[in-house]
Each structure stands twice: as structure tokens, then as C-alpha cells.
Design a protein around this motif. Structure first.
Motif, short mmCIF file in Angstrom:
data_model
loop_
_atom_site.label_atom_id
_atom_site.label_comp_id
_atom_site.label_asym_id
_atom_site.label_seq_id
_atom_site.Cartn_x
_atom_site.Cartn_y
_atom_site.Cartn_z
N VAL A 1 0.84 -1.20 0.00
CA VAL A 1 0.00 0.00 0.00
C VAL A 1 0.88 1.25 0.00
N TYR A 2 1.93 1.24 0.79
CA TYR A 2 2.83 2.39 0.82
C TYR A 2 3.36 2.68 -0.59
N LYS A 3 3.81 1.65 -1.28
CA LYS A 3 4.40 1.85 -2.61
C LYS A 3 3.37 2.38 -3.61
N MET A 4 2.13 1.87 -3.55
CA MET A 4 1.07 2.38 -4.43
C MET A 4 0.81 3.85 -4.16
N LEU A 5 0.67 4.17 -2.87
CA LEU A 5 0.35 5.55 -2.50
C LEU A 5 1.50 6.49 -2.80
N ASP A 6 2.73 6.01 -2.62
CA ASP A 6 3.88 6.84 -2.93
C ASP A 6 3.90 7.21 -4.41
N GLU A 7 3.63 6.25 -5.26
CA GLU A 7 3.61 6.52 -6.70
C GLU A 7 2.48 7.49 -7.05
N ALA A 8 1.29 7.25 -6.52
CA ALA A 8 0.16 8.14 -6.80
C ALA A 8 0.43 9.56 -6.28
N CYS A 9 0.99 9.65 -5.09
CA CYS A 9 1.25 10.97 -4.48
C CYS A 9 2.35 11.72 -5.23
N SER A 10 3.30 11.01 -5.81
CA SER A 10 4.32 11.68 -6.64
C SER A 10 3.67 12.33 -7.85
N ILE A 11 2.73 11.63 -8.47
CA ILE A 11 2.02 12.18 -9.63
C ILE A 11 1.20 13.40 -9.20
N ILE A 12 0.48 13.28 -8.08
CA ILE A 12 -0.32 14.40 -7.59
C ILE A 12 0.57 15.61 -7.31
N ALA A 13 1.67 15.39 -6.61
CA ALA A 13 2.57 16.49 -6.26
C ALA A 13 3.14 17.15 -7.52
N ASN A 14 3.48 16.36 -8.52
CA ASN A 14 3.99 16.93 -9.77
C ASN A 14 2.93 17.79 -10.46
N LYS A 15 1.68 17.39 -10.38
CA LYS A 15 0.60 18.18 -10.98
C LYS A 15 0.38 19.49 -10.23
N LEU A 16 0.57 19.45 -8.91
CA LEU A 16 0.27 20.64 -8.09
C LEU A 16 1.42 21.64 -7.99
N THR A 17 2.62 21.19 -8.29
CA THR A 17 3.76 22.12 -8.14
C THR A 17 4.39 22.46 -9.47
#
Length: 145
Positions: free
Chosen positions: A129-145
Motif C-alpha cells: 500500500v505504501y508503494k502504491m500511495l507513494d507513486e500516486a502521491c508523486s504524480i499528484i505532487a507533480n501536478k500541483l507544483t
């Protein structure tokens, strides 16, 4: 970040996304669709896997999602289809509904994959779960910054 109890997946997602965004520019929070764990700390296995990757989520405490969250947040990421449906039931408008997103759609667009609930599994489930969320959150962060 929203899951059922706000002790496993959503606090992990909160901690991960917070670590990827400038603190002064973003508010990241988590909640559960149920009230089972209001005020409880994250599951020790979530805390342990976060710590393994340099994150401290031990100070977080469970809270229940409410329709006020639609006013407070621009995006509401849910962990699974059940969370998606429960959050959408609280929506008051089309604008509220547009804020709700399945988090793994960031990795697999429009496929509506669930983040599996690791609560009844072993430590490997929390790692996955950590690995899935880390990948998703990297994409989200890239979109927001």
C-alpha cells in the motif's frame, strides 16, 4: 485523503503527500468515512512502514469525513469504491462531486482500482500500500507544483 477508518491507508497517503509538497503552500489532511476510530492514532503497521521511509505519521489522529471537507479542500482522494460512494453521498453539489477522485486513477487513469485495505493482512500488505500511495502521491505532487 479518505479511507474507511482513517488509521491505515489515508494517514499513509496524508504523510506521503505532505512530504512531497511545500508545507507552507498546501494543506493535506485525511479522514475516514466511518467514525470507528475518531481520535485514534494510525495503525502501528502504518506508522512502521512510514518510518521505514523516513516519515513520521504517529502524531496523526483519526477523524470522520464531513461535508465541511468539501469547503476546505480542492481535491478529495479516496482509497476505494466504497469510500468514493460514501463521500459522494455527502456531496451537496456538482462542484463537490467533481472534487472526489479515486487515488489510483492517478497511476491508472479511469480504471478505478482500489487501494487494498491492509488492516487484516500482514506487514507486506502495508508495504504494498505504501508503494502504491507513494507513486500516486508523486504524480499528484507533480501536478500541483
Amino acid at each position: 485523503m479518505v479511507c474507511l477508518g482513517n488509521i491505515c491507508r489515508s494517514p499513509l497517503a496524508e504523510g506521503i503527500l505532505r512530504s512531497k509538497l511545500p508545507y507552507e503552500d498546501f494543506v493535506v489532511d485525511s479522514a475516514g468515512t466511518s467514525g470507528y476510530h475518531i481520535g485514534d492514532p494510525p495503525d502501528r503497521r502504518s506508522v512502521e512502514v512510514a518510518r521505514k521511509y523516513g516519515l513520521n505519521i504517529s502524531h496523526l489522529s483519526g477523524r470522520q469525513f464531513s461535508n465541511r471537507d468539501f469547503d476546505e479542500f480542492d481535491f478529495i482522494y479516496v482509497m476505494d469504491q466504497s469510500n468514493f460512494e460514501n463521500v459522494n453521498k455527502l456531496a451537496r453539489s456538482k462542484e463537490d462531486l467533481e472534487k472526489v477522485k479515486m487515488i489510483l486513477n492517478e497511476i491508472y487513469p479511469n480504471q478505478n482500482h482500489d487501494v487494498p485495505d491492509p488492516y487484516y493482512g500482514g506487514t507486506q500488505g502495508f508495504e504494498n500500500v505504501y508503494k502504491m500511495l507513494d507513486e500516486a502521491c508523486s504524480i499528484i505532487a507533480n501536478k500541483l507544483t
